[in-house]
Scaffold this motif. Structure first.
Motif, PDB file in Angstrom:
ATOM      1  N   ALA A   1       0.830  -1.207   0.000  1.00  0.00           N
ATOM      2  CA  ALA A   1       0.000   0.000   0.000  1.00  0.00           C
ATOM      3  C   ALA A   1       0.865   1.258   0.000  1.00  0.00           C
ATOM      4  O   ALA A   1       0.569   2.232  -0.720  1.00  0.00           O
ATOM      5  CB  ALA A   1      -0.925  -0.014   1.211  1.00  0.00           C
ATOM      6  N   LYS A   2       1.911   1.249   0.785  1.00  0.00           N
ATOM      7  CA  LYS A   2       2.813   2.406   0.826  1.00  0.00           C
ATOM      8  C   LYS A   2       3.471   2.625  -0.521  1.00  0.00           C
ATOM      9  O   LYS A   2       3.543   3.764  -1.020  1.00  0.00           O
ATOM     10  CB  LYS A   2       3.875   2.188   1.904  1.00  0.00           C
ATOM     11  CG  LYS A   2       4.862   3.348   2.018  1.00  0.00           C
ATOM     12  CD  LYS A   2       5.912   3.072   3.090  1.00  0.00           C
ATOM     13  CE  LYS A   2       6.920   4.216   3.150  1.00  0.00           C
ATOM     14  NZ  LYS A   2       7.983   3.941   4.181  1.00  0.00           N
TER      15      LYS A   2
ATOM     16  N   SER B   1       2.357   1.761  -3.391  1.00  0.00           N
ATOM     17  CA  SER B   1       1.365   2.131  -4.404  1.00  0.00           C
ATOM     18  C   SER B   1       0.984   3.602  -4.350  1.00  0.00           C
ATOM     19  O   SER B   1       0.373   4.119  -5.296  1.00  0.00           O
ATOM     20  CB  SER B   1       0.111   1.267  -4.260  1.00  0.00           C
ATOM     21  OG  SER B   1      -0.640   1.636  -3.113  1.00  0.00           O
ATOM     22  N   MET B   2       1.332   4.289  -3.281  1.00  0.00           N
ATOM     23  CA  MET B   2       1.052   5.723  -3.196  1.00  0.00           C
ATOM     24  C   MET B   2       1.788   6.495  -4.277  1.00  0.00           C
ATOM     25  O   MET B   2       1.389   7.610  -4.639  1.00  0.00           O
ATOM     26  CB  MET B   2       1.449   6.252  -1.812  1.00  0.00           C
ATOM     27  CG  MET B   2       0.615   5.701  -0.671  1.00  0.00           C
ATOM     28  SD  MET B   2      -1.122   6.186  -0.779  1.00  0.00           S
ATOM     29  CE  MET B   2      -0.976   7.946  -0.431  1.00  0.00           C
TER      30      MET B   2
ATOM     31  N   ASP C   1       1.767   5.836  -7.374  1.00  0.00           N
ATOM     32  CA  ASP C   1       0.894   5.930  -8.552  1.00  0.00           C
ATOM     33  C   ASP C   1      -0.368   5.116  -8.277  1.00  0.00           C
ATOM     34  O   ASP C   1      -0.508   3.982  -8.762  1.00  0.00           O
ATOM     35  CB  ASP C   1       1.617   5.410  -9.794  1.00  0.00           C
ATOM     36  CG  ASP C   1       0.897   5.768 -11.091  1.00  0.00           C
ATOM     37  OD1 ASP C   1      -0.267   6.221 -11.010  1.00  0.00           O
ATOM     38  OD2 ASP C   1       1.488   5.583 -12.170  1.00  0.00           O
ATOM     39  N   PRO C   2      -1.328   5.672  -7.533  1.00  0.00           N
ATOM     40  CA  PRO C   2      -2.520   4.919  -7.111  1.00  0.00           C
ATOM     41  C   PRO C   2      -3.342   4.350  -8.253  1.00  0.00           C
ATOM     42  O   PRO C   2      -4.040   3.356  -8.067  1.00  0.00           O
ATOM     43  CB  PRO C   2      -3.319   5.964  -6.316  1.00  0.00           C
ATOM     44  CG  PRO C   2      -2.302   6.937  -5.829  1.00  0.00           C
ATOM     45  CD  PRO C   2      -1.283   7.027  -6.928  1.00  0.00           C
ATOM     46  N   ARG C   3      -3.264   4.925  -9.446  1.00  0.00           N
ATOM     47  CA  ARG C   3      -4.087   4.436 -10.546  1.00  0.00           C
ATOM     48  C   ARG C   3      -3.680   3.024 -10.979  1.00  0.00           C
ATOM     49  O   ARG C   3      -4.450   2.332 -11.655  1.00  0.00           O
ATOM     50  CB  ARG C   3      -3.990   5.397 -11.737  1.00  0.00           C
ATOM     51  CG  ARG C   3      -2.648   5.433 -12.397  1.00  0.00           C
ATOM     52  CD  ARG C   3      -2.473   6.595 -13.375  1.00  0.00           C
ATOM     53  NE  ARG C   3      -1.149   6.536 -13.975  1.00  0.00           N
ATOM     54  CZ  ARG C   3      -0.850   5.863 -15.075  1.00  0.00           C
ATOM     55  NH1 ARG C   3      -1.813   5.200 -15.720  1.00  0.00           N
ATOM     56  NH2 ARG C   3       0.369   5.850 -15.556  1.00  0.00           N
TER      57      ARG C   3
ATOM     58  N   ARG D   1      -3.141   0.515  -8.915  1.00  0.00           N
ATOM     59  CA  ARG D   1      -3.540  -0.479  -7.913  1.00  0.00           C
ATOM     60  C   ARG D   1      -4.472  -1.537  -8.495  1.00  0.00           C
ATOM     61  O   ARG D   1      -4.467  -2.693  -8.068  1.00  0.00           O
ATOM     62  CB  ARG D   1      -4.234   0.221  -6.742  1.00  0.00           C
ATOM     63  CG  ARG D   1      -3.293   1.065  -5.894  1.00  0.00           C
ATOM     64  CD  ARG D   1      -4.063   1.846  -4.847  1.00  0.00           C
ATOM     65  NE  ARG D   1      -3.190   2.707  -4.063  1.00  0.00           N
ATOM     66  CZ  ARG D   1      -3.619   3.692  -3.280  1.00  0.00           C
ATOM     67  NH1 ARG D   1      -4.937   3.921  -3.174  1.00  0.00           N
ATOM     68  NH2 ARG D   1      -2.766   4.424  -2.600  1.00  0.00           N
TER      69      ARG D   1
END
Length: 271
Positions: free
Chosen positions: A215-216, A218-219, A221-223, A225
């Motif tokens: 999760a960290k 992925s911050m 580039d959240p798109r 996920r």
């Protein structure tokens, strides 16, 4: 149990817990003697807890309850000479070797620009070189036995790009290619080689600490996920789900299956 592996000998790396333990215990339940290998020491850089000698002993206890012989081996798959010596000793004890499940591996999620040289090196050393070492230490025994089956544990990350895991994805694509290449050259000895590609599995590698690390990362580039979402509406699968595929591939039920990449991934590689 169906006795699919009756009187055969199966070697499993990463056997102290998780998928490896499930493979080892299931093989014993299907009639096989087992060589159970694990590092049982601190893994480099991972967020999840490393395995311990007591966990390998628990695997041995569970497998022996199935009425089969089990040889535990504490060894580092990165050390070919040491691994080969331990494998030779264990095979001499049990008399032969018929199948191999190369499952030892690590995963250290990071955004691309936070991957260090050490993370890349450690991932490749264990996941790629360690898998190659396992085949090199065991294949001669399968040749001597007149054939057998090798399963290399890859990942859905070896079928479809998974973001925030460049070293892991690189390593698992390499394992997939390695399986196909070994399958070609070992076919004349009656040895089949396949790879298995799970989605996230409910083990220490799928622990809360590991998910927090993903999760960290992925911050960045959240798109992206959505690339990690399974097609089936499940967050992950169980070790037993993976072992079912592994058992098929090491048994004679798959006697004409080789150089195959088997997805057990809830459809994530197609989604």
């Amino acid at each position: 149990m169906s006795g699919l592996m009756r009187d055969k000998v199966v070697l499993v790396t990463g056997a102290a817990r998780g998928q490896g333990r499930e493979h080892a215990v299931r093989m014993a339940g299907e009639g096989a003697d087992v060589i159970a290998i694990d590092l049982c020491a601190t893994l480099p850089g991972v967020a999840y807890r490393s395995s311990a000698p007591t966990e390998l002993q628990e695997t041995v206890t569970l497998a022996e309850k199935k009425g089969r012989r089990v040889v535990p081996v504490v060894a580092d798959v990165r050390d070919l000479a040491g691994l080969r010596a331990e494998v030779d000793r264990a095979v001499e004890t049990l008399g032969r070797l018929d199948a191999v499940v190369a499952g030892a591996g690590i995963c250290i999620p990071r955004a691309w620009d936070e991957v260090t040289e050490e993370i890349f090196r450690d991932t490749m050393d264990i996941n790629v070189r360690g898998t190659w070492n396992t085949v090199m230490a065991t294949a001669p025994h399968l040749v001597a036995a007149g054939g057998g089956s090798i399963v290399l544990m890859s990942s859905s990350a070896g079928l479809k790009v998974q973001p925030f895991m460049i070293p892991y994805t690189t390593s698992k694509f390499a394992v997939r290619g390695m399986a196909k290449a070994f399958a070609a050259e070992l076919a004349r000895f009656g040895i089949r080689v396949n790879s298995v590609h799970p989605t996230g599995v409910d083990t220490e590698m799928g622990s809360r600490a590991m998910l927090a690390q993903v999760a960290k990362a992925s911050m960045a580039d959240p798109r992206l996920r959505g690339m990690l979402v399974n097609m089936q509406p499940v967050d992950g699968i169980t070790p037993e789900d993976v072992t079912n595929a592994v058992l098929f591939l090491v048994s004679d039920a798959s006697r004409h299956v080789t150089a195959h990449a088997m997805a057990v991934d809830a459809g994530v590689s197609e989604f």
